[in-house]
Design a protein around this motif. Structure first.
Motif, short mmCIF file in Angstrom:
data_model
loop_
_atom_site.label_atom_id
_atom_site.label_comp_id
_atom_site.label_asym_id
_atom_site.label_seq_id
_atom_site.Cartn_x
_atom_site.Cartn_y
_atom_site.Cartn_z
N GLN A 3 0.82 -1.20 0.00
CA GLN A 3 0.00 0.00 0.00
C GLN A 3 0.86 1.26 0.00
N ARG A 4 2.01 1.21 0.66
CA ARG A 4 2.93 2.35 0.62
C ARG A 4 3.37 2.60 -0.81
N ILE A 5 3.70 1.54 -1.53
CA ILE A 5 4.14 1.70 -2.92
C ILE A 5 3.00 2.25 -3.77
N ILE A 6 1.79 1.77 -3.55
CA ILE A 6 0.64 2.28 -4.29
C ILE A 6 0.52 3.78 -4.09
N GLY A 7 0.64 4.23 -2.85
CA GLY A 7 0.52 5.65 -2.54
C GLY A 7 1.59 6.49 -3.20
N PHE A 8 2.82 6.01 -3.19
CA PHE A 8 3.91 6.76 -3.82
C PHE A 8 3.71 6.87 -5.32
N ASP A 9 3.26 5.79 -5.94
CA ASP A 9 3.05 5.84 -7.39
C ASP A 9 1.83 6.68 -7.77
N ILE A 10 0.84 6.73 -6.90
CA ILE A 10 -0.28 7.63 -7.14
C ILE A 10 0.22 9.08 -7.11
N ALA A 11 1.10 9.38 -6.16
CA ALA A 11 1.69 10.72 -6.09
C ALA A 11 2.50 11.02 -7.35
N ARG A 12 3.23 10.02 -7.86
CA ARG A 12 3.99 10.21 -9.11
C ARG A 12 3.05 10.53 -10.27
N ALA A 13 1.91 9.85 -10.30
CA ALA A 13 0.94 10.12 -11.36
C ALA A 13 0.48 11.57 -11.31
N LEU A 270 -1.17 12.43 1.70
CA LEU A 270 -2.57 12.25 1.29
C LEU A 270 -2.71 11.09 0.30
N CYS A 271 -1.74 10.97 -0.60
CA CYS A 271 -1.76 9.85 -1.56
C CYS A 271 -1.53 8.52 -0.87
N LEU A 272 -0.67 8.51 0.14
CA LEU A 272 -0.45 7.28 0.91
C LEU A 272 -1.73 6.87 1.64
N ASN A 273 -2.41 7.86 2.23
CA ASN A 273 -3.67 7.57 2.92
C ASN A 273 -4.73 7.07 1.94
N PHE A 274 -4.79 7.72 0.78
CA PHE A 274 -5.74 7.30 -0.25
C PHE A 274 -5.43 5.88 -0.73
N GLY A 275 -4.15 5.61 -0.97
CA GLY A 275 -3.74 4.29 -1.43
C GLY A 275 -4.03 3.20 -0.42
N GLN A 276 -3.86 3.54 0.86
CA GLN A 276 -4.12 2.56 1.91
C GLN A 276 -5.62 2.27 2.04
N ARG A 277 -6.41 3.32 1.94
CA ARG A 277 -7.85 3.16 2.15
C ARG A 277 -8.56 2.57 0.93
N PHE A 278 -8.07 2.90 -0.27
CA PHE A 278 -8.77 2.48 -1.49
C PHE A 278 -7.87 1.65 -2.39
N SER A 279 -7.10 0.77 -1.80
CA SER A 279 -6.12 -0.01 -2.57
C SER A 279 -6.76 -0.89 -3.64
N ASP A 280 -8.02 -1.26 -3.46
CA ASP A 280 -8.71 -2.10 -4.45
C ASP A 280 -9.60 -1.29 -5.38
N ASN A 281 -9.61 0.03 -5.19
CA ASN A 281 -10.43 0.89 -6.04
C ASN A 281 -9.83 0.97 -7.45
N ARG A 282 -10.69 0.94 -8.46
CA ARG A 282 -10.20 0.94 -9.84
C ARG A 282 -9.41 2.20 -10.18
N LEU A 283 -9.91 3.35 -9.73
CA LEU A 283 -9.22 4.61 -9.99
C LEU A 283 -7.82 4.62 -9.36
N ALA A 284 -7.74 4.10 -8.11
CA ALA A 284 -6.45 4.04 -7.42
C ALA A 284 -5.47 3.15 -8.19
N ILE A 285 -5.96 2.04 -8.70
CA ILE A 285 -5.10 1.12 -9.45
C ILE A 285 -4.64 1.76 -10.76
N TRP A 286 -5.53 2.48 -11.42
CA TRP A 286 -5.15 3.18 -12.67
C TRP A 286 -4.07 4.23 -12.40
N LEU A 287 -4.25 4.99 -11.33
CA LEU A 287 -3.26 6.01 -10.97
C LEU A 287 -1.93 5.35 -10.58
N TYR A 288 -2.03 4.25 -9.87
CA TYR A 288 -0.84 3.49 -9.48
C TYR A 288 -0.06 3.03 -10.71
#
Length: 359
Positions: A3-13, A270-288
């Motif tokens: 989830q940490r990695i998801i959040g960082f990559d969302i921030a990169r997006a 904020l992206c880390l929190n979003f990634g942790q809370r919505f890790s299975d959300n389609r939008l989060a995965i696309w941003l990741y």
């Protein structure tokens, strides 16, 4: 960790989206159109690129984490060699890229990596001291050297870049993202990556502290500018006051680094929190997925995006509406490409090539 990695990559997006907004606006000379949209686009100037640099620092921490924790000299040397290799590769790619896109950040990245290679083994306190020193050296350099040397501000072009003194001056002092003070943002990212961001309390503490620093910095300098201009306390022209009290990217004075750096931390948390809370959300995965291809998309937004705009006659003297529509089309295409590419490959094309050459 996932989830940490998801959040960082969302921030990169988000960093990539912001950089495309800024760079398309510059390339298309989009200075006319709806006032609100012009204001909206200006919010990303100097902030998206700062976010990108802080995230690069976090990436360096993950890359060198084993050597930092072990204090093993051989592991530290190995990490330093990797950073140096990647630094020189980024410099080479960036310099080759500069004739196409003069505002390129990659060659600056390369020099940041070389600085990081010398500092990865120092403790957190000294890392922050190094960041502060890098930041504070810049105004001292401004007192010694002419910051405007080489610049044509009307067209945002830099003359004499390909001379030795011009290149040194541009890279270390008065380019778009000079080592002094921009390397401070990379060092901030390295420090941030060392914190236990899997701990909610640590994240919340950093979020609140960074938001306070950002708000105080922005409001303080905005207030100082208003007061000094109104009462003419310093007996300086409004233009000069705006120059020395600005929190904008040019010139990158300490208040800019503090404002942009603290805002970057806020967005990352904020992206880390979003990634942790919505890790299975389609939008989060696309941003990741999009964040995983950040290097590919950064290069593509010039090579493909701007080249396409030029081919259809939409590269110069466009409105902000045209610029933001172009940005939306490119970013949406980038998201679709990233999602489809990662269904068949583990990494992006340029990310794979970069690791292959510089591992």
């Amino acid at each position: 960790m996932k989830q940490r990695i998801i959040g960082f990559d969302i921030a990169r997006a988000f960093a990539i989206f912001g950089m495309v907004i800024v760079n398309f606006k510059i390339a298309q000379n989009a200075v006319t159109g709806n006032e609100f949209l012009l204001w909206f686009a200006s919010l990303f100037e100097g902030r998206a690129s700062a976010l990108f640099v802080v995230l690069a620092g976090i990436g360096i921490t993950f890359l060198t984490n084993k050597s930092d924790q072990s204090n093993d000299g051989s592991l530290i040397n190995k990490s330093q060699k990797i950073l140096i290799k990647r630094g020189f590769l980024l410099i080479a790619i960036g310099l080759a890229y500069t004739p196409i896109w003069p505002a390129d950040i990659l060659h600056f990245y390369g020099f940041y990596f070389l600085v990081a290679a010398t500092l990865i083994s120092i403790n957190d306190r000294n890392l922050l001291i190094a960041a502060a020193t890098t930041m504070l050296l810049f105004p001292l350099m401004m007192l010694i050297f002419d910051y405007e040397h080489g610049w044509d501000w009307t067209s945002l072009t830099y003359h004499g870049f390909w001379t030795l003194d011009g290149m040194v001056r541009h890279i270390f002092f008065n380019g778009f993202h000079p080592v002094f003070p921009w390397c401070a943002l990379l060092l901030l990212g390295i420090w941030l990556g060392r914190q236990d961001l899997s701990d909610t309390k640590v994240r919340n503490k950093l979020l609140i502290l960074s938001a306070i620093i950002w708000a105080i910095t922005e409001t303080t300098f905005a207030a100082l500018k208003t007061i000094f201009q109104h009462y003419n306390v310093l007996e300086m022209p409004a233009e000069e006051l705006d120059f020395i009290l600005s929190t904008s990217i040019i010139p990158p004075l300490p208040q800019y680094i503090i404002a942009a750096g603290s805002l970057a931390v806020v967005i990352i948390i904020l992206c880390l929190n979003f990634g942790q809370r919505f890790s299975d959300n389609r939008l989060a995965i696309w941003l990741y997925n999009t964040g995983q291809l950040s290097l590919t998309l950064y290069v593509a937004h010039v090579i493909i995006g701007m080249a396409t705009l030029e081919a259809i006659g939409r590269l110069e003297n466009q409105t902000i509406e045209c610029s933001l529509i172009s940005t939306f089309i490119f970013c949406a295409s980038g998201v679709i490409f990233s999602v489809l590419w990662l269904k068949y490959f583990k990494t992006g094309p340029l990310e794979w090539l970069f690791r292959k050459i510089a591992s």
